[in-house]
Design a protein around this motif. Structure first.
Motif, PDB file in Angstrom:
ATOM      1  N   ARG A  38      27.797  50.101  84.587  1.00  0.00           N
ATOM      2  CA  ARG A  38      26.951  48.573  84.468  1.00  0.00           C
ATOM      3  C   ARG A  38      27.851  48.403  82.725  1.00  0.00           C
ATOM      4  O   ARG A  38      27.488  49.178  81.911  1.00  0.00           O
ATOM      5  CB  ARG A  38      25.407  48.924  83.898  1.00  0.00           C
ATOM      6  N   TYR A  39      27.709  46.975  82.709  1.00  0.00           N
ATOM      7  CA  TYR A  39      28.892  46.512  81.257  1.00  0.00           C
ATOM      8  C   TYR A  39      27.303  45.317  80.700  1.00  0.00           C
ATOM      9  O   TYR A  39      26.996  44.874  81.453  1.00  0.00           O
ATOM     10  CB  TYR A  39      29.951  45.568  81.695  1.00  0.00           C
ATOM     11  N   LEU A  40      26.705  46.097  79.611  1.00  0.00           N
ATOM     12  CA  LEU A  40      26.019  45.437  78.692  1.00  0.00           C
ATOM     13  C   LEU A  40      25.999  45.325  77.836  1.00  0.00           C
ATOM     14  O   LEU A  40      27.114  45.387  77.142  1.00  0.00           O
ATOM     15  CB  LEU A  40      24.538  46.678  78.722  1.00  0.00           C
ATOM     16  N   GLU A  41      25.142  43.999  77.191  1.00  0.00           N
ATOM     17  CA  GLU A  41      25.675  43.237  76.461  1.00  0.00           C
ATOM     18  C   GLU A  41      24.783  42.360  75.672  1.00  0.00           C
ATOM     19  O   GLU A  41      23.658  42.486  76.116  1.00  0.00           O
ATOM     20  CB  GLU A  41      27.255  42.266  76.262  1.00  0.00           C
ATOM     21  N   ARG A  42      24.484  43.099  74.357  1.00  0.00           N
ATOM     22  CA  ARG A  42      23.141  42.097  73.527  1.00  0.00           C
ATOM     23  C   ARG A  42      23.341  41.505  73.263  1.00  0.00           C
ATOM     24  O   ARG A  42      24.723  41.343  71.843  1.00  0.00           O
ATOM     25  CB  ARG A  42      22.535  43.528  72.726  1.00  0.00           C
ATOM     26  N   TYR A  43      22.653  40.563  72.437  1.00  0.00           N
ATOM     27  CA  TYR A  43      23.053  38.974  71.078  1.00  0.00           C
ATOM     28  C   TYR A  43      22.009  39.229  71.040  1.00  0.00           C
ATOM     29  O   TYR A  43      20.631  39.461  71.320  1.00  0.00           O
ATOM     30  CB  TYR A  43      23.629  38.206  72.692  1.00  0.00           C
TER      31      TYR A  43
END
Length: 75
Positions: A38-43
């Protein structure tokens, strides 16, 4: 170099990225003897100012999967 600094090279950074402080990382998920990533990104949401996290799942953890995940997360 921080743990996931190498992932920042998969897209060109813009001035907005510096303001938002985006981050991407990978988690390994194992279910029924199969592994997925799972590739996660926070913004930072510009409307609320709160942090939000989005994710995509891939079957492999290689450069092609990382680039593909980064492109999809940027949509």
């Amino acid at each position: 170099m921080k743990k996931y600094d190498h992932l920042k090279n998969y897209r060109e950074k813009s001035d907005e990225d510096d303001k938002e402080g985006w981050q991407m990382w990978v988690r390994e998920i194992t279910k029924n003897n199969s592994t997925a990533y799972r590739y996660l990104e926070r913004y930072t949401d510009p409307l609320t100012g709160k942090y939000k996290t989005v994710s995509v799942t891939r079957n492999k953890n290689n450069v092609r999967s990382q680039k593909d995940a980064q492109l999809e997360l940027n949509k």
